[in-house]
Design a protein around this motif. Structure first.
Motif, PDB file in Angstrom:
ATOM      1  N   LEU A 214       0.809  -1.211   0.000  1.00  0.00           N
ATOM      2  CA  LEU A 214       0.000   0.000   0.000  1.00  0.00           C
ATOM      3  C   LEU A 214       0.849   1.271   0.000  1.00  0.00           C
ATOM      4  O   LEU A 214       0.413   2.317  -0.491  1.00  0.00           O
ATOM      5  CB  LEU A 214      -0.933   0.002   1.221  1.00  0.00           C
ATOM      6  N   HIS A 215       2.059   1.185   0.526  1.00  0.00           N
ATOM      7  CA  HIS A 215       2.930   2.368   0.564  1.00  0.00           C
ATOM      8  C   HIS A 215       3.740   2.536  -0.725  1.00  0.00           C
ATOM      9  O   HIS A 215       4.299   3.616  -0.966  1.00  0.00           O
ATOM     10  CB  HIS A 215       3.881   2.272   1.753  1.00  0.00           C
ATOM     11  N   ALA A 216       3.784   1.485  -1.558  1.00  0.00           N
ATOM     12  CA  ALA A 216       4.623   1.542  -2.769  1.00  0.00           C
ATOM     13  C   ALA A 216       4.286   2.719  -3.677  1.00  0.00           C
ATOM     14  O   ALA A 216       5.198   3.382  -4.200  1.00  0.00           O
ATOM     15  CB  ALA A 216       4.511   0.212  -3.527  1.00  0.00           C
ATOM     16  N   PRO A 217       3.005   3.082  -3.915  1.00  0.00           N
ATOM     17  CA  PRO A 217       2.742   4.248  -4.794  1.00  0.00           C
ATOM     18  C   PRO A 217       3.237   5.574  -4.237  1.00  0.00           C
ATOM     19  O   PRO A 217       3.411   6.532  -4.998  1.00  0.00           O
ATOM     20  CB  PRO A 217       1.210   4.246  -4.922  1.00  0.00           C
ATOM     21  N   HIS A 218       3.460   5.650  -2.921  1.00  0.00           N
ATOM     22  CA  HIS A 218       3.888   6.904  -2.286  1.00  0.00           C
ATOM     23  C   HIS A 218       5.359   6.880  -1.901  1.00  0.00           C
ATOM     24  O   HIS A 218       5.790   7.730  -1.116  1.00  0.00           O
ATOM     25  CB  HIS A 218       3.041   7.154  -1.034  1.00  0.00           C
ATOM     26  N   ARG A 219       6.093   5.923  -2.429  1.00  0.00           N
ATOM     27  CA  ARG A 219       7.510   5.827  -2.092  1.00  0.00           C
ATOM     28  C   ARG A 219       8.263   7.019  -2.670  1.00  0.00           C
ATOM     29  O   ARG A 219       8.113   7.376  -3.839  1.00  0.00           O
ATOM     30  CB  ARG A 219       8.083   4.532  -2.649  1.00  0.00           C
ATOM     31  N   GLY A 220       9.076   7.634  -1.843  1.00  0.00           N
ATOM     32  CA  GLY A 220       9.826   8.823  -2.232  1.00  0.00           C
ATOM     33  C   GLY A 220       9.054  10.121  -2.043  1.00  0.00           C
ATOM     34  O   GLY A 220       9.630  11.195  -2.155  1.00  0.00           O
TER      35      GLY A 220
END
Length: 499
Positions: A214-220
């Protein structure tokens, strides 16, 4: 092949292939006395096809489905030989007798289907169709035994084919015949032995993976929520590596894991507002729901200082599995499905299958009524252990003229002769009831009933039903070979005087 797609089913069993018509590229013919050729003639394929075709949405369009003989035949081969799905397809590809058994018209060196379709076969057939096939096999056996009794009686086990006592027969009709054996067992699932600590640790690790997805799209862009996964894993290993940790330490570790799981669930709830849960796969979303229910159960047991709760989850991958208390010395608790079975004349039928624990005594009346539907009469006697002998079952059997095994209620008789007769009858009942225990033992030692390796609930139920079907087919095969050997022996005796 996707189960949700429209699949066309084409009837095949109206075109029966005889052993002599099976084409072998290297010459020769199939042996008609081979076990697989004989088994192919014992199963009513046309009846099974009618039931199997009902599970398809359309018969005029869509992808062409595999025939029922191929589907059911492959499952029987797998369970009878104890193979995996992949190895089953390999054996079928290499053996012409197995190819004839699944309904192929000629020998082929290519695999008839992909091994992944075996799971779809188990879903398509289901335990209801398998149980009905088992009914047809047993009913056909009663007719064949009646025909065999006209010339020479085969070994009988007190079933409907056996001659009933005089009190079960009237001058006009037969109201009671045969004996019904009842018992229950557990079909253990292939899961790790569950503990509260290990289940919470497994759930925490899966939640951490879901957080990463779930956090992958907001990485960085956004900072990743802190989960303390290394600390949680370290605290778990402190207790897991101990040989015999004390209950106080286990309770402390369970409390720690509960707090870690709660933290992860709260993080997922916050991330769901930014990233939809549709980003998760079907398996990940299913595991999330199971872990949420698991956390609620574990928290309730932790607060109440209890280890019992209704519908307790003991496996995240197989949430339908339940603990079954059996009270045995080596395995007091088993994890799987509880199966109530009946045995008549050596043939076993699955009467009831539930994943939640239940009192098997409640299945006695249903089994007796099912016996009447199959054979048209009530049994002369029902042989069961002590748990079946409650007042309701005793009253039910008395009203219908059925003798229930075990000592009668009330004070023992003062007559020495009556006491001796009751003791002899109880000894005979116990000896005859050993047959159902032997069938359970055979199913667990030599078949797959001792460890169900299917993962889904519906496929596990199909595998359990297949175990009873395969055992009955084996018994019927031995019965036919016995008749053949008996006839051959008679022919030899008739030829000896001529020589």
């Amino acid at each position: 092949m996707h189960l949700g797609a429209i699949i066309m089913y084409q009837h095949h069993q109206n075109q029966l292939v005889l052993p002599d018509d099976f084409f072998l590229p290297f010459g020769g013919k199939l042996n008609k006395n081979n076990r697989w050729v004989t088994l192919a003639g014992l199963i009513p394929w046309s009846k099974v096809e009618e039931k199997y075709a009902e599970s398809f949405q359309s018969t005029f369009k869509g992808q062409k489905a595999v025939s029922v003989r191929t589907a059911l035949g492959s499952l029987i081969i797998k369970e009878r030989l104890g193979l995996s799905d992949r190895e089953t397809v390999q054996q079928i590809t290499e053996n012409p007798y197995l190819q004839y058994f699944i309904g192929l018209p000629r020998f082929t060196e290519e695999a008839p289907f992909h091994h992944s379709l075996m799971t779809h076969f188990r879903k398509r057939l289901g335990k209801d169709i398998i149980n009905e096939v088992n009914e047809w096999i047993v009913q056909g056996e009663s007719n064949s035994q009646d025909d065999a009794n006209d010339n020479d009686d085969p070994p009988s086990h007190g079933g409907p084919s056996a001659e009933p006592p005089s009190e079960g027969r009237t001058s006009e009709t037969v109201t009671h015949q045969g004996k019904l054996l009842l018992d229950a067992t557990c079909a253990p699932a292939d899961i790790r032995y569950p503990t509260d600590l290990s289940l919470l640790n497994e759930g925490r690790e899966k939640l951490e993976h879901i957080i990463d997805v779930l956090h992958a799209p907001h990485r960085g862009i956004e900072r990743k929520p802190r989960t303390y996964r290394q600390k949680a894993h370290k605290e778990y290993l402190k207790i897991a590596k101990q040989r015999r940790p004390k209950p106080r330490k286990i309770r402390k570790a369970v409390g720690q894991q509960l707090r870690f799981v709660k933290r992860d669930l709260n993080i997922i709830s916050d991330l769901a507002e930014k990233t939809p849960l549709t980003e998760l796969s079907h398996q990940e979303y299913r595991e999330l729901l199971v872990i949420g229910e698991l956390y609620q159960q574990q928290e309730e047991m932790f607060d109440n200082r209890s280890h019992r709760i209704d519908h307790r989850i003991v496996s995240i991958s197989q949430p339908h599995v339940r603990p079954i208390v059996r009270g045995k010395t080596q395995t007091p608790v088993e994890f799987g499905a509880k199966v109530a079975a009946s045995v008549v004349d050596g043939y076993a039928m699955m009467e009831k299958l539930e994943w939640d624990n239940y009192n098997e005594a409640l299945s006695l009346q249903e089994s007796a009524e099912a016996y009447r539907e199959r054979y048209g009469v009530y049994p002369i006697a029902i042989l069961a252990d002590q748990i079946y002998r409650n007042r309701d079952n005793r009253r039910y059997c008395k009203d219908r003229g059925i003798r229930l095994s075990g000592p009668p209620l009330g004070r023992p008789s003062k007559s020495q002769q009556e006491q001796a007769e009751q003791k002899q009858l109880a000894k005979q009942d116990a000896a005859e009831r050993n047959e159902i225990e032997g069938i359970f033992g055979k199913g667990k030692r030599h078949r797959g009933l001792g460890l169900i390796q299917a993962c889904l609930q519906e496929t596990s139920e199909t595998v359990i039903a297949l175990q009873f079907l395969v055992m009955n087919l084996d018994r019927k095969l031995r019965f036919l070979f016995w008749i053949f050997a008996r006839c051959l022996f008679k022919i030899r005796l008739e030829l000896i005087p001529a020589l």
